[in-house]
Design an enzyme around this catalytic site. Structure first.
Site, mmCIF file in Angstrom:
data_model
loop_
_atom_site.group_PDB
_atom_site.id
_atom_site.type_symbol
_atom_site.label_atom_id
_atom_site.label_comp_id
_atom_site.label_asym_id
_atom_site.label_seq_id
_atom_site.Cartn_x
_atom_site.Cartn_y
_atom_site.Cartn_z
ATOM 1 C CG HIS A 100 -1.810 -0.947 1.537
ATOM 2 N ND1 HIS A 100 -1.574 -1.980 2.398
ATOM 3 C CD2 HIS A 100 -3.074 -1.121 1.077
ATOM 4 C CE1 HIS A 100 -2.647 -2.755 2.453
ATOM 5 N NE2 HIS A 100 -3.565 -2.261 1.665
ATOM 6 C CG ASP A 103 1.229 -0.385 4.326
ATOM 7 O OD1 ASP A 103 0.844 0.065 5.411
ATOM 8 O OD2 ASP A 103 0.512 -1.038 3.553
ATOM 9 C CD GLU A 232 -7.625 -8.309 -1.255
ATOM 10 O OE1 GLU A 232 -6.627 -7.757 -1.778
ATOM 11 O OE2 GLU A 232 -7.692 -8.554 -0.048
ATOM 12 C CG HIS A 271 -11.124 -10.989 1.981
ATOM 13 N ND1 HIS A 271 -10.682 -9.983 1.162
ATOM 14 C CD2 HIS A 271 -10.520 -10.767 3.180
ATOM 15 C CE1 HIS A 271 -9.857 -9.192 1.819
ATOM 16 N NE2 HIS A 271 -9.735 -9.655 3.052
HETATM 17 C C1 XLS Z 1 -7.928 -6.420 3.952
HETATM 18 C C2 XLS Z 1 -7.359 -6.650 2.648
HETATM 19 C C3 XLS Z 1 -6.173 -5.776 2.279
HETATM 20 C C4 XLS Z 1 -5.917 -5.839 0.809
HETATM 21 C C5 XLS Z 1 -5.055 -4.738 0.278
HETATM 22 O O1 XLS Z 1 -8.698 -7.205 4.476
HETATM 23 O O2 XLS Z 1 -7.034 -7.997 2.557
HETATM 24 O O3 XLS Z 1 -5.050 -6.142 3.015
HETATM 25 O O4 XLS Z 1 -5.333 -7.044 0.453
HETATM 26 O O5 XLS Z 1 -5.620 -3.495 0.500
HETATM 27 NI NI NI Z 2 -5.945 -8.907 1.037
HETATM 28 NI NI NI Z 3 -8.042 -9.299 4.147
#
Ligand code: XLS
Ligand code: NI
Ligand code: NI
Length: 441
Positions: A100, A103, A232, A271
């Site tokens: 990110h 980061d 994602e 997720h």
């Molecule tokens: C959070 C997400 C995050 C993404 C990137 O749950 O997994 O880490 O992978 O923003």
């Molecule tokens: Ni992630």
């Molecule tokens: Ni995650």
């Protein structure tokens, strides 16, 4: 340059009989399989946020691990993180990383200053990559969810000013991704969703999200970016109801807004389970729609309903994941990013290495098991047999477009009862085949 982990050397591959904690038992990076080294099949990536920044802070307590890298000033710490990350990657034979923007380098007083400081770190990483071309960027992303300005979302904020700010931030993160040669750019919509419909213009928020994505693609392509964009999916957390709930939901969104061609899925195991799917389900939906892209490898805990981001150690899940990856033709631009963190109680520097070794060995073994499962052939044969009524007769007619309701009614009336055309699903037998293949590896 002094080392951050002087007591840890390059992690060797010692094979499955090794009892050495700091050694790979299954991941042999240079082992050639089907003409390619294992490292290229698996394309492991280090997640900058968890590994370089995550210190174990949770809602109930402060950090337990020291991730200051010996520096208190933000500029110096950001640079030290780069040095430490490259040391970790080298020692673990990890070729890729994911970041990110924030980061890499935190926010400073103004956006202009923040951007300038980010440039310095990106340049520093570019230098390190030049010195060691085996290190590559898997994907970049923008942290458009942690600052208070994003409390109501970024692309889906009710404030047009916030939308503009997010666009500016993402533009810069795309620049950084391009500069570092990344072939992926991720959108994870942490706060793109709603808490209550009582205050939400759902239609406008969805349209705006699509506008943001379109602008991102237009900008990146205008700069010569030829990599993939990933979405994602995640159903919830931090937002109660996130728009990118799961793969199927995202595919509908991409289709509706004409974003189909540029976007692929970055599937995260934890997720998937939060959306009450299996990891394999999400991968299958993506793959069968030609939208499989990349993976955030981790695992949740069956007893906890949140994104615990544990390092993956479940062989069964890793096997079925790699089964889908192989069936998708392997990774192209994507890879296996460990979006995972050591437990809060696993706080020592060694734990960073032990966690990655556990995760990497799990996927190396899963890869071998998936190959064995495919070579064994019993699962594929069973599925082919189960659907064989579609290869001849009425089944073939339906597929060939030669049937309609009238002809099917005629067929059914003549045929009589059809329950006898069914065979057993044999779930237990199939699960036993997986065990058989796994334990004879
Ligand atoms: C959070 C997400 C995050 C993404 C990137 O749950 O997994 O880490 O992978 O923003
Ligand atoms: Ni992630
Ligand atoms: Ni995650």
């Amino acid at each position: 340059m002094s080392e951050f982990f002087p007591t840890i050397g390059k992690i060797p591959y010692e094979g499955k009989d090794s009892k050495t904690p700091l050694a790979f038992k299954y991941y042999n990076p240079d082992e050639i399989i089907d003409g390619k080294p294992m490292r290229e099949h698996l394309k492991f990536a280090l997640s900058w946020w968890h590994t370089m920044g995550g210190d174990g802070t949770d809602m109930f307590g402060v950090g337990t691990a020291d991730k200051t890298w010996g520096e208190s000033a933000p500029e110096a710490r950001a640079k030290a993180k780069v040095d430490a990350a490259f040391e970790i990657m080298t020692k673990l034979s990890i070729d890729y990383f994911c970041f990110h923007d924030r980061d890499l380098s935190p926010e400073y007083g103004t956006l202009a200053e923040t951007n300038a400081k980010l440039d310095e770190i990106v340049d520093y990483i570019a230098e390190k990559m030049k010195a060691d071309p085996s290190k590559k960027l898997l994907w970049g992303t923008a942290k458009a969810f942690d600052h208070p300005r994003y409390m109501h979302g970024a692309g889906t904020s009710p404030s047009a000013d916030v939308f503009a700010y997010a666009a500016a931030q993402i533009k810069k993160a795309i620049d950084a991704t391009i500069k570092l040669g990344g072939k992926g750019y991720v959108f994870w919509g942490g706060r793109e969703g709603y808490e209550t419909l009582l205050n939400t213009n759902y239609a406008l928020e969805q349209d705006n999200m699509a506008r943001l994505l379109k602008m991102a693609v237009a900008y990146a392509r205008s700069k010569g970016y030829d990599g993939d964009f990933y979405i994602e999916p995640k159903p919830k957390e931090p937002t109660k109801h996130q728009y990118d709930f799961d793969t199927a939901t995202v595919l509908g969104f991409l289709q509706k807004y004409g974003l189909w061609d540029d976007f692929f899925m970055n599937i995260e195991a934890n997720h998937a389970t939060l959306a009450q799917h299996t990891f394999q389900h999400e991968l299958r939906v993506a793959r069968e729609n030609g939208k499989f892209g990349s993976i955030d490898a981790n695992q949740g805990d069956a007893l906890l309903g949140w994104d615990t981001d544990q390092f993956p150690t479940n062989i069964y899940d890793a096997t079925l994941c790699m089964y889908e990856v192989i069936k998708a033709g392997g990774f192209t631009n994507g890879g296996l990013n460990f979006d995972a963190k050591a437990r809060r109680g696993s706080f020592t520097p060694e734990d960073i290495f032990l966690s990655y070794i556990a995760g990497m060995d799990t996927f190396a073994l899963g890869f071998k098991a998936a190959r064995a499962l495919i070579a064994d052939g019993r699962l594929d044969q069973f599925v082919a047999d189960r659907y064989k009524s579609w290869t001849t007769g009425i089944g073939k007619d339906i597929i060939d477009g030669k049937a309609d309701f009238e002809s099917l009614e005629k067929y059914a009336l003549e045929k009589g009862e059809v329950t006898d055309s069914l065979t057993s699903g044999r779930q237990e037998m199939l699960e036993a085949i997986i065990n058989n293949v796994l334990f004879t590896l």
